[in-house]
Write a protein that holds these residues in place. Sequence first.
Motif, short mmCIF file in Angstrom:
data_model
loop_
_atom_site.label_atom_id
_atom_site.label_comp_id
_atom_site.label_asym_id
_atom_site.label_seq_id
_atom_site.Cartn_x
_atom_site.Cartn_y
_atom_site.Cartn_z
N THR A 103 7.94 -1.54 -4.07
CA THR A 103 7.17 -2.39 -3.15
C THR A 103 8.07 -3.50 -2.59
O THR A 103 8.10 -3.75 -1.37
CB THR A 103 6.00 -3.07 -3.92
OG1 THR A 103 5.38 -2.12 -4.78
CG2 THR A 103 5.01 -3.71 -2.97
N GLU A 124 -0.57 1.09 7.44
CA GLU A 124 0.05 1.38 6.15
C GLU A 124 -0.76 2.46 5.45
O GLU A 124 -1.95 2.30 5.20
CB GLU A 124 0.12 0.14 5.23
CG GLU A 124 0.82 0.54 3.94
CD GLU A 124 0.95 -0.50 2.84
OE1 GLU A 124 1.70 -0.25 1.91
OE2 GLU A 124 0.29 -1.52 2.91
N GLY A 140 -1.48 4.38 2.08
CA GLY A 140 -1.32 4.14 0.65
C GLY A 140 -1.04 2.67 0.37
O GLY A 140 -0.01 2.32 -0.21
N ASP A 179 -6.04 3.93 2.08
CA ASP A 179 -5.74 4.46 0.74
C ASP A 179 -6.84 5.44 0.35
O ASP A 179 -7.98 5.30 0.80
CB ASP A 179 -5.64 3.34 -0.30
CG ASP A 179 -4.73 3.73 -1.47
OD1 ASP A 179 -3.61 3.17 -1.57
OD2 ASP A 179 -5.12 4.61 -2.26
N PHE A 226 -4.43 10.07 4.28
CA PHE A 226 -3.57 9.84 5.46
C PHE A 226 -4.41 9.18 6.56
O PHE A 226 -5.13 8.23 6.28
CB PHE A 226 -2.91 11.15 5.92
CG PHE A 226 -2.09 11.78 4.83
CD1 PHE A 226 -0.97 11.12 4.31
CD2 PHE A 226 -2.43 13.00 4.29
CE1 PHE A 226 -0.23 11.68 3.28
CE2 PHE A 226 -1.68 13.56 3.26
CZ PHE A 226 -0.59 12.90 2.75
N ASN A 252 4.80 3.92 1.22
CA ASN A 252 5.46 3.99 -0.08
C ASN A 252 4.69 5.07 -0.83
O ASN A 252 3.67 4.80 -1.45
CB ASN A 252 5.37 2.63 -0.80
CG ASN A 252 6.01 2.67 -2.18
OD1 ASN A 252 6.62 3.67 -2.57
ND2 ASN A 252 5.87 1.58 -2.93
N SER A 291 -2.40 9.60 -8.38
CA SER A 291 -2.22 9.63 -6.91
C SER A 291 -1.22 8.59 -6.44
O SER A 291 -0.68 8.69 -5.35
CB SER A 291 -3.55 9.36 -6.21
OG SER A 291 -4.46 10.36 -6.51
N ALA A 292 -0.98 7.60 -7.29
CA ALA A 292 -0.05 6.54 -6.89
C ALA A 292 1.40 6.97 -7.07
O ALA A 292 2.28 6.43 -6.41
CB ALA A 292 -0.33 5.28 -7.70
C1 SAM Z 1 3.38 4.11 -4.82
S1 SAM Z 1 1.76 3.54 -4.43
C2 SAM Z 1 2.19 2.31 -3.22
C3 SAM Z 1 1.21 1.14 -3.17
C4 SAM Z 1 1.66 -0.02 -2.28
N1 SAM Z 1 1.84 0.38 -0.91
C5 SAM Z 1 2.95 -0.61 -2.79
O1 SAM Z 1 3.99 -0.42 -2.13
O2 SAM Z 1 2.93 -1.25 -3.85
C6 SAM Z 1 1.09 4.88 -3.45
C7 SAM Z 1 -0.31 4.65 -2.91
O3 SAM Z 1 -0.64 5.74 -2.04
C8 SAM Z 1 -1.99 6.11 -2.25
N2 SAM Z 1 -2.08 7.51 -1.77
C9 SAM Z 1 -1.60 8.62 -2.35
N3 SAM Z 1 -1.82 9.70 -1.58
C10 SAM Z 1 -2.47 9.24 -0.46
C11 SAM Z 1 -2.97 9.88 0.71
N4 SAM Z 1 -2.86 11.20 0.88
N5 SAM Z 1 -3.57 9.11 1.65
C12 SAM Z 1 -3.73 7.78 1.47
N6 SAM Z 1 -3.27 7.12 0.36
C13 SAM Z 1 -2.64 7.85 -0.58
C14 SAM Z 1 -2.22 5.90 -3.72
O4 SAM Z 1 -3.59 5.76 -4.04
C15 SAM Z 1 -1.41 4.60 -3.96
O5 SAM Z 1 -2.21 3.46 -3.75
#
Ligand code: SAM
Length: 218
Positions: free
Chosen positions: A26, A50, A52, A77, A106, A124, A142-143
């Motif tokens: 991040t 943004e 996710g 998200d 997405f 990210n 998922s994160a």
């Molecule tokens: C690595 S974390 C990044 C969180 C934040 N942006 C940061 O940089 O700290 C990835 C994020 O993407 C979300 N995510 C994963 N797949 C996704 C998708 N297909 N569409 C939207 N969000 C998604 C997850 O829920 C999570 O919150």
Amino acid sequence: MGLATPDTRHLRDTKYSTVYEPAEDTYLLLDALENDQSTLHSNPPTICVEIGSGSGCVSAFLGQLLHPTHALILSIDINAAATEATKETTLKTNCSTAFEQCRTRFVQSMFDRLAGGVDVLLFNPPYVVTPSEEIDVSAEASAWAGGVDGREVLDLLLPMVPRLLSPGGRFYLVVIEQNKPLDIIRQLAKHGVVGERVLERRAGIEHLSILRFIKSTI
Ligand SMILES: C[S@@+](CC[C@H](N)C(=O)[O-])C[C@H]1O[C@@H](n2cnc3c(N)ncnc32)[C@H](O)[C@@H]1O
């Protein structure tokens, strides 16, 4: 003096226990955005997305960075707790930027409305190399769970990027080496979106990089 890191202390609340806490990846993304502050001010974006957004740290930071311009930042998200956390984080900022949150995968239903109009796109992604079955098994997974090469989630977004970006639009992406950054750069270059590695940092076992892509104006 650098911009303040957004306040995400509310993540301590158990209702946010599944939300990704800001970490080295991040912060590297924040640094890349801050490095581009003067360019972003001289050619201010109107629509930023943004994907996710997690805690909302990056969206809020971009909002502060763009102040006093009048941009809209749409934070998306798939985790409902993340969109709630993002809302709380962005509400704590004091800036001219408008923030909206949406729980979706997405840009899903908004693709046609956003196409050709996104000036800044941020992602990210869940980039850790895992078995494919681990993707999306839980909000926490998922994160970070990215499947083969840590690319399976990202690869669903990549074909949309050239169509989403406005001419001159920018895409900032967090990757690790296992994600094959050069392959990502080559893939988007075929569609007029030129990328380069603008920042890299070692964090424990991860070699993190920020790739910045710019869509050609012709
Ligand atoms: C690595 S974390 C990044 C969180 C934040 N942006 C940061 O940089 O700290 C990835 C994020 O993407 C979300 N995510 C994963 N797949 C996704 C998708 N297909 N569409 C939207 N969000 C998604 C997850 O829920 C999570 O919150």
